[in-house]
Design an enzyme around this catalytic site. Structure first.
Site, PDB file in Angstrom:
ATOM      1  N   LYS A   1       0.834  -1.208   0.000  1.00  0.00           N
ATOM      2  CA  LYS A   1       0.000   0.000   0.000  1.00  0.00           C
ATOM      3  C   LYS A   1       0.865   1.254   0.000  1.00  0.00           C
ATOM      4  O   LYS A   1       0.617   2.201  -0.742  1.00  0.00           O
ATOM      5  CB  LYS A   1      -0.938  -0.004   1.219  1.00  0.00           C
ATOM      6  CG  LYS A   1      -2.056  -1.041   1.129  1.00  0.00           C
ATOM      7  CD  LYS A   1      -2.854  -1.151   2.425  1.00  0.00           C
ATOM      8  CE  LYS A   1      -3.875  -2.279   2.334  1.00  0.00           C
ATOM      9  NZ  LYS A   1      -4.669  -2.467   3.556  1.00  0.00           N
TER      10      LYS A   1
ATOM     11  N   GLN B   1      -4.340  -1.095   9.733  1.00  0.00           N
ATOM     12  CA  GLN B   1      -4.305  -2.437   9.139  1.00  0.00           C
ATOM     13  C   GLN B   1      -4.879  -3.450  10.129  1.00  0.00           C
ATOM     14  O   GLN B   1      -4.482  -3.495  11.292  1.00  0.00           O
ATOM     15  CB  GLN B   1      -2.863  -2.797   8.748  1.00  0.00           C
ATOM     16  CG  GLN B   1      -2.729  -4.105   7.998  1.00  0.00           C
ATOM     17  CD  GLN B   1      -3.395  -4.099   6.618  1.00  0.00           C
ATOM     18  OE1 GLN B   1      -3.539  -3.069   5.988  1.00  0.00           O
ATOM     19  NE2 GLN B   1      -3.833  -5.256   6.161  1.00  0.00           N
TER      20      GLN B   1
ATOM     21  N   ASP C   1     -10.591   3.581   4.282  1.00  0.00           N
ATOM     22  CA  ASP C   1     -10.933   2.157   4.188  1.00  0.00           C
ATOM     23  C   ASP C   1     -12.453   1.945   4.144  1.00  0.00           C
ATOM     24  O   ASP C   1     -12.915   0.846   3.864  1.00  0.00           O
ATOM     25  CB  ASP C   1     -10.367   1.395   5.397  1.00  0.00           C
ATOM     26  CG  ASP C   1      -9.228   0.460   5.020  1.00  0.00           C
ATOM     27  OD1 ASP C   1      -9.167   0.052   3.850  1.00  0.00           O
ATOM     28  OD2 ASP C   1      -8.411   0.153   5.901  1.00  0.00           O
TER      29      ASP C   1
HETATM   30  N1  GUN Z   1      -6.725  -6.442   6.484  1.00  0.00           N
HETATM   31  C1  GUN Z   1      -7.099  -7.217   5.452  1.00  0.00           C
HETATM   32  N2  GUN Z   1      -7.683  -6.463   4.496  1.00  0.00           N
HETATM   33  C2  GUN Z   1      -7.698  -5.204   4.937  1.00  0.00           C
HETATM   34  C3  GUN Z   1      -8.153  -3.966   4.398  1.00  0.00           C
HETATM   35  O1  GUN Z   1      -8.694  -3.870   3.295  1.00  0.00           O
HETATM   36  N3  GUN Z   1      -7.975  -2.882   5.168  1.00  0.00           N
HETATM   37  C4  GUN Z   1      -7.388  -2.953   6.388  1.00  0.00           C
HETATM   38  N4  GUN Z   1      -7.263  -1.831   7.084  1.00  0.00           N
HETATM   39  N5  GUN Z   1      -6.946  -4.064   6.919  1.00  0.00           N
HETATM   40  C5  GUN Z   1      -7.095  -5.178   6.198  1.00  0.00           C
END
Ligand code: GUN
Length: 290
Positions: free
Chosen positions: A54, A98, A121
């Site tokens: 990311k 995350q 998100d």
């Molecule tokens: N953990 C697994 N997928 C995601 C996601 O799309 N966003 C976040 N913040 N954590 C995750």
């Protein structure tokens, strides 16, 4: 195989270059660059890979990423303090925590503390509520990626029967509301659905988000249907681990008109939508005041 492939990798690359161009133009005109604050608690290896990807994607298009990587022993209060600090920081347009967080942390309480305007998100209940009621807000990245893929490939949605297999808050339900907003007739299926193959066979658009490797078989697909596979499952095959979706791809591709591969389908769209949400947040935060 009769289906055409919906190439998420290529589409995501195109979207990333459009976003990079927008950032280049606006920063050249004197606007500060966008910023994304990323919180990674502890040392979960999968989370470390996701976060690295990311941040790399951010930097490639001109989004500054800020990091907070505390040990797994961090307290709820210290984590909240960081969220509050970034909520108040005008250089931070998006905040991403995350998941999963360690057991002793109340994840929902952390997510709810993020300023919903910075919730790139799309997990904050305010944004989930806005999606349900059709108000503009941040939409979770994977569901948004599914919609953008369908729209950018020119799939007609109005009046079509969309069947979504999986009712999670982060994929199934938001995909359902997005497709409803585009005038699909929507059915959400789950583990207790009766005659799941039969319901799937009635779908013009079939979205699989269950997390079970190759559960959806070829004869569950209506001839000519569009199949979107959100699943990413690692299975042992020929002595190695292979990534497969929730759909038995080769079988389904015999009947579908359009199908997403795994990998290279929905996956790459998820990060592109995180970037897009961050750029949207930045655009709103830096818009000239009338
Ligand atoms: N953990 C697994 N997928 C995601 C996601 O799309 N966003 C976040 N913040 N954590 C995750």
């Amino acid at each position: 195989m009769t289906a055409s492939i919906l190439d998420g990798k290529a589409l995501a690359a195109q979207i990333r270059s459009e976003l990079a161009e927008k950032i280049r133009e606006r920063t050249a005109a004197g606007v500060r660059p966008p910023g994304l604050g990323v919180i990674l608690v502890g040392e979960n290896p999968a989370s470390q890979v996701y976060v690295r990807n990311k941040k790399k994607a951010c930097e490639e298009i001109g989004i500054r990423s800020l990091s907070f990587d505390p040990p797994a022993t961090i307290t709820q209060a210290d984590l909240l303090a960081k969220v509050h600090e970034w909520n108040a920081d005008p250089a931070v347009d998006g905040i991403l925590v995350q998941l999963p967080l360690p057991e002793h942390i109340n994840s929902q309480a952390i997510l709810e503390e993020i300023n919903y305007k910075k919730d790139v998100d799309g997990f904050h209940p305010v944004n989930q509520g806005k999606l349900m009621t059709g108000l503009p807000g941040h939409v979770a990245c994977t569901p948004l990626g599914v919609l953008v893929m369908l729209e950018r490939s020119g799939v007609e949605l109005k009046g079509k029967h969309a069947v979504i297999v999986g009712r999670s808050n982060i994929v199934g339900k938001p995909v359902a509301f997005l497709l409803l907003s585009r005038h699909c007739t929507v059915t959400i299926c789950h583990s207790r659905t009766q005659d799941l193959p039969g319901v799937c066979r009635s779908a013009d658009i079939l979205v699989a988000a269950i997390g079970k490797a190759e559960m959806i078989r070829g004869d569950w697909v209506k001839p000519g249907a569009v199949v979107i596979d959100v699943g990413i499952n690692s299975v042992p095959r020929d002595g190695k681990n292979k990534l497969v979706g929730d759909v038995a791809f080769a079988e389904a591709a015999e009947r579908a008109s359009l199908i997403t591969p795994v990998p290279g389908g929905v996956g790459p769209m998820t990060i592109a939508m995180l970037l897009s949400n961050t750029v949207d947040s930045w655009t709103a935060a830096t818009a000239p005041t009338p």
